[in-house]
Structure formats: C-alpha cells, structure tokens
Write a protein that holds these residues in place. Structure first.
Motif, PDB file in Angstrom:
ATOM      1  N   ILE A  99      74.643  46.249  17.398  1.00  0.00           N
ATOM      2  CA  ILE A  99      74.521  47.394  16.503  1.00  0.00           C
ATOM      3  C   ILE A  99      75.882  47.606  15.865  1.00  0.00           C
ATOM      4  O   ILE A  99      76.898  47.712  16.565  1.00  0.00           O
ATOM      5  CB  ILE A  99      74.096  48.670  17.263  1.00  0.00           C
ATOM      6  CG1 ILE A  99      72.802  48.430  18.039  1.00  0.00           C
ATOM      7  CG2 ILE A  99      73.943  49.844  16.303  1.00  0.00           C
ATOM      8  CD1 ILE A  99      73.010  48.035  19.474  1.00  0.00           C
ATOM      9  N   THR A 100      75.925  47.653  14.551  1.00  0.00           N
ATOM     10  CA  THR A 100      77.193  47.781  13.839  1.00  0.00           C
ATOM     11  C   THR A 100      77.237  49.092  13.052  1.00  0.00           C
ATOM     12  O   THR A 100      76.613  49.198  11.992  1.00  0.00           O
ATOM     13  CB  THR A 100      77.391  46.610  12.854  1.00  0.00           C
ATOM     14  OG1 THR A 100      77.163  45.391  13.532  1.00  0.00           O
ATOM     15  CG2 THR A 100      78.790  46.616  12.290  1.00  0.00           C
ATOM     16  N   ASP A 154      73.650  56.287  20.454  1.00  0.00           N
ATOM     17  CA  ASP A 154      74.238  55.046  20.946  1.00  0.00           C
ATOM     18  C   ASP A 154      73.804  54.723  22.377  1.00  0.00           C
ATOM     19  O   ASP A 154      73.727  53.549  22.765  1.00  0.00           O
ATOM     20  CB  ASP A 154      75.763  55.109  20.868  1.00  0.00           C
ATOM     21  CG  ASP A 154      76.345  56.321  21.593  1.00  0.00           C
ATOM     22  OD1 ASP A 154      75.596  57.282  21.843  1.00  0.00           O
ATOM     23  OD2 ASP A 154      77.555  56.296  21.898  1.00  0.00           O
ATOM     24  N   LYS A 155      73.490  55.737  23.179  1.00  0.00           N
ATOM     25  CA  LYS A 155      73.172  55.521  24.590  1.00  0.00           C
ATOM     26  C   LYS A 155      71.932  54.666  24.825  1.00  0.00           C
ATOM     27  O   LYS A 155      71.975  53.721  25.623  1.00  0.00           O
ATOM     28  CB  LYS A 155      73.052  56.859  25.305  1.00  0.00           C
ATOM     29  CG  LYS A 155      74.384  57.582  25.479  1.00  0.00           C
ATOM     30  CD  LYS A 155      74.222  58.857  26.270  1.00  0.00           C
ATOM     31  CE  LYS A 155      75.576  59.544  26.457  1.00  0.00           C
ATOM     32  NZ  LYS A 155      75.459  60.811  27.225  1.00  0.00           N
ATOM     33  N   PRO A 156      70.798  54.983  24.174  1.00  0.00           N
ATOM     34  CA  PRO A 156      69.625  54.145  24.445  1.00  0.00           C
ATOM     35  C   PRO A 156      69.823  52.683  24.089  1.00  0.00           C
ATOM     36  O   PRO A 156      69.327  51.797  24.793  1.00  0.00           O
ATOM     37  CB  PRO A 156      68.515  54.788  23.594  1.00  0.00           C
ATOM     38  CG  PRO A 156      69.211  55.653  22.602  1.00  0.00           C
ATOM     39  CD  PRO A 156      70.464  56.101  23.268  1.00  0.00           C
ATOM     40  N   PHE A 157      70.574  52.395  23.015  1.00  0.00           N
ATOM     41  CA  PHE A 157      70.836  51.004  22.646  1.00  0.00           C
ATOM     42  C   PHE A 157      71.639  50.306  23.752  1.00  0.00           C
ATOM     43  O   PHE A 157      71.313  49.201  24.172  1.00  0.00           O
ATOM     44  CB  PHE A 157      71.600  50.931  21.329  1.00  0.00           C
ATOM     45  CG  PHE A 157      70.790  51.316  20.121  1.00  0.00           C
ATOM     46  CD1 PHE A 157      69.729  50.524  19.687  1.00  0.00           C
ATOM     47  CD2 PHE A 157      71.080  52.477  19.409  1.00  0.00           C
ATOM     48  CE1 PHE A 157      68.989  50.869  18.570  1.00  0.00           C
ATOM     49  CE2 PHE A 157      70.337  52.827  18.294  1.00  0.00           C
ATOM     50  CZ  PHE A 157      69.287  52.032  17.876  1.00  0.00           C
ATOM     51  N   MET A 185      69.784  49.732  27.011  1.00  0.00           N
ATOM     52  CA  MET A 185      68.774  48.674  26.899  1.00  0.00           C
ATOM     53  C   MET A 185      69.390  47.276  26.850  1.00  0.00           C
ATOM     54  O   MET A 185      68.687  46.281  26.769  1.00  0.00           O
ATOM     55  CB  MET A 185      67.940  48.888  25.637  1.00  0.00           C
ATOM     56  CG  MET A 185      66.935  50.016  25.771  1.00  0.00           C
ATOM     57  SD  MET A 185      65.509  49.489  26.712  1.00  0.00           S
ATOM     58  CE  MET A 185      64.754  48.364  25.549  1.00  0.00           C
ATOM     59  N   GLY A 186      70.715  47.207  26.868  1.00  0.00           N
ATOM     60  CA  GLY A 186      71.367  45.905  26.819  1.00  0.00           C
ATOM     61  C   GLY A 186      71.933  45.559  25.465  1.00  0.00           C
ATOM     62  O   GLY A 186      72.431  44.442  25.266  1.00  0.00           O
ATOM     63  N   GLY A 187      71.865  46.499  24.521  1.00  0.00           N
ATOM     64  CA  GLY A 187      72.437  46.266  23.202  1.00  0.00           C
ATOM     65  C   GLY A 187      73.945  46.417  23.232  1.00  0.00           C
ATOM     66  O   GLY A 187      74.510  47.072  24.115  1.00  0.00           O
ATOM     67  N   LEU A 188      74.628  45.811  22.278  1.00  0.00           N
ATOM     68  CA  LEU A 188      76.082  45.858  22.196  1.00  0.00           C
ATOM     69  C   LEU A 188      76.476  46.579  20.911  1.00  0.00           C
ATOM     70  O   LEU A 188      76.178  46.116  19.803  1.00  0.00           O
ATOM     71  CB  LEU A 188      76.655  44.433  22.194  1.00  0.00           C
ATOM     72  CG  LEU A 188      78.170  44.301  22.062  1.00  0.00           C
ATOM     73  CD1 LEU A 188      78.871  44.925  23.271  1.00  0.00           C
ATOM     74  CD2 LEU A 188      78.558  42.833  21.907  1.00  0.00           C
TER      75      LEU A 188
END
Length: 386
Positions: free
Chosen positions: A24-25, A41-44, A47-50
């Motif tokens: 995520i940018t 930003d927390k749910p991303f 879930m393993g998102g950067l």
C-alpha cells in the motif's frame, strides 16, 4: 482507500490473509496521516499487507522487490496509472496490469487472476465458501484531511553565504553548472544522433526504475538517455551509428563522444514525442550531453516546454512528411536564429551523406520570454540575470 479497507475487514472477519505480496503506497504525508488517524492502515497491516513510505514507490520503479528474481516471468496487478514494461520493478518479464484498488485487493486475497469477486467465492479459515460484499467507503474523510507532519524548512532570509557541500566522489549527487549561452549564430551541420521510430515517451527518453537513484547526479543519470527508443536505421534499441568512428554503440556514449569532439547534434522524432510523466531529466539530459535541438512531427506539450527551459530548440516539421527525408548520417542546419521571433518559422537544411540536400521549414511555439531562455542558455540562467 476506504473501499479497499472494507474488503480487507470482510476478509479479517473470516480469518484469512492475503495470498500474495500486497503493498500500500500512501500518495502523500497528508494521505498517510489521514489513514493513520482514521485507522485505515491497521487492517492492511494486520492482514499481512506492507504500508510503504509516502512516495511514488513501485509506480516509478522505487521498489526493492525481493519476492521474484529479476528475469523470472510473473504478473503484478496495480492501481498505479502506468504499466510500461519493466517500469515497476525493472524486470522486463513482469507483466503489469492496471485495475481499481478494490479489484487489486480482491485478487490479492484470492491469489489468482481468475478470481471474479462478483461471482466467485473465497474460503474462510474453516474452509467454508463466502462471497465478498460490494465494497463501500466515504468519498471524502468525514473529519477532513490530516496534514500530518510539517517537514518544511524555510530557507534563510539571506542565503548569499550558504554553501552547499557535496562529496566530489558521490555517484548520486553533484552540483549543477550553468549551461552555456547561445553564441549568437545559426546552428550549422548538427549531426543526426538518432532518428526515433514510433512512440517515444519520457520513459524512453529517461528511464525510471533503478535509474532514479541518480536523479541528483545529472552526468550519471544521463547514461539512460534514449536507451529504450527504437532507432529507425536498424530497428534496434540503444544501438546507433557513431559517424566519427563508423561503429554502432549506445546512444549516451555516442552523444558523449560527439560532445567531446565539439560536434553538436540533433534528435529527430515521430508523433507526440515526450508523452507521459513530466520528467525534467528527459530535457536536462540531451542538453547536458551536447544536444542542440529536437525535431519531431509533434510534441507532448509539457516535454516541449521542459526542453525550452533547458535551452534546447524543440521544433516541429511544418510538413510532417519531411520526417521521411531524414536519412542515417544526415547533418541538419537550423537557420534564422539571429532573427528568432514568436510565430516565425525557422529554416532547416538537411545535408545527406551523398552531398545532396533538402530545405525544410521548422515550426516552433516559443514566446518572447522563452526565446530569452534560449539566448541565455536556460531558464535558470535567465533568472540569474534578473
């Protein structure tokens, strides 16, 4: 972002995570701060998102990609606005597809390009199928935008005594030196550097990706000049004839050789030359390497202006068919500069290797101020005179 977050929260409630690398940018500090304040930003992350830094990031190749070796065939799906070959990760075997943020999020959860969120199901943590609900979100943040951290540092009121120290051995930073003023004469017998065939974007002129680490070092980043443009003479990229040595070699190296030998040169291009992102280096590089003019059938407007700002002559064939008159090894003279004026075409003389020649008309869109840039050597030079 809120619509993508709604999809992620659905997946969280089912106990699943992303099946592929998901980044995520935030486009700016304001967007990052607003995301953090509103908890987007927390749910991303959970879930393993950067979540990457506030920058262009992978969109322009600033991506230290580790999951796929360079050269391996693979596919990425992004919500960035461009997908040129090799743009995002400098891997020419990466196939990039552009989709909405919501579709990108759904595909990352499914781990396959075959997934259709309108008709297909995912499996929850217990292996039970479920379908994603239609994404939802706010058009604008309910509490407005959070400006985030104020990192602006104002310059001193009097900067005359301020020195900018740059390591002379740095390969990423160098101080710029002013370009030379116009000497008051017409340009005679400019060597054709390359006749570009077909599309030539600012990415072809000055590639992004790994080259961006040199954006503070004009001499080094100039080694990417036109390296992916197609040479009309042989249909190849980055292979042009050096008329001094008679050998074929890279575009930047040939331009440097001409410059070292005091030979001015010109680039000839096709339609909409310089389309794409407004990349200042695409205009700085030809000027730095000794170029005098770029003559094309038509320009992308912003690149045309950028060339003017660097003291280059962006010109168009009054008759677009004159592009076909340009032959390998030609020398081109640009005449009428002593009376250079808005709305008055310049004259061109093409001298072929067999001694024959053609006279053509060259249009321009310079106004009085821009002609002042040309005469001063660049817009910055002109500003220094004021």
């Amino acid at each position: 972002m809120t619509r993508s977050a709604s999809i992620v929260r659905q997946a969280q409630s089912k106990g699943i995570k992303f099946k592929s690398l998901f980044t995520i940018t935030p486009g700016s500090e304001q967007i990052r701060a607003t995301m953090a304040r509103d908890g987007l930003d927390k749910p991303f992350s959970e879930m393993g998102g950067l979540v990457l830094a506030n920058a262009c990031g992978p969109c322009i190749g600033q991506w230290d990609r580790q999951d796929v070796p360079k050269g391996e065939k693979n596919t990425i799906v992004t919500s960035y606005n461009r997908n040129f070959t090799g743009r995002n990760d400098a891997n020419p075997n990466t196939h990039g597809f552009v989709a909405s943020p919501e579709i990108v999020t759904a595909l990352a959860l499914a781990g396959t390009l075959k997934f259709d969120p309108e008709t297909d199901s995912l499996l929850d943590k217990d292996g039970k199928p479920f379908k994603l609900d239609s994404p939802y979100g706010d058009e604008l943040p309910a509490q407005g935008f959070d400006p985030g951290e104020d990192t602006y540092q104002p310059p001193p009121a009097d900067g005359s005594a301020v020195a900018v120290d740059v390591d002379p051995d740095s390969n990423r930073l160098e101080l710029l030196t002013p370009f030379q003023r116009w000497d008051g004469n017409d340009y005679h017998d400019l060597q054709l550097l390359i006749k570009v065939k077909g599309k030539c974007t600012t990415d072809h002129i000055s590639a992004a990706g790994p080259w961006l680490k040199f954006r503070g070092h004009l001499n080094n980043i100039s080694n990417n000049f036109l390296i992916t443009a197609v040479n009309a003479e042989n249909g190849e990229m980055n292979q042009i004839r050096n008329e001094v040595t008679g050998e074929f070699g890279p575009v930047p190296g040939t331009a440097r050789d001409y410059k070292a030998n005091g030979i001015g040169w010109v680039v000839v291009g096709d339609e909409n030359y310089g389309e794409g992102s407004s990349r200042e280096h695409a205009a700085l590089e030809p000027r730095h390497l000794g170029g005098k003019a770029v003559i094309v059938r038509s320009f992308a407007r912003i690149h045309e202006t950028n060339l003017k700002k660097q003291g280059m002559l962006p010109l168009t064939f009054a008759n677009p068919a004159d592009y076909d008159k340009i032959q390998p090894g030609d020398k081109i003279s640009i005449l009428g500069l002593k009376s250079f004026a808005p709305g008055v075409p310049l004259k061109g003389k093409i001298t072929h290797k067999d001694g024959s020649s053609d006279e053509i008309s060259l249009n321009h869109t310079f106004n009085e101020n821009q002609i002042g840039w040309f005469k001063a050597g660049s817009a910055l030079n002109k500003m220094a005179e004021v």
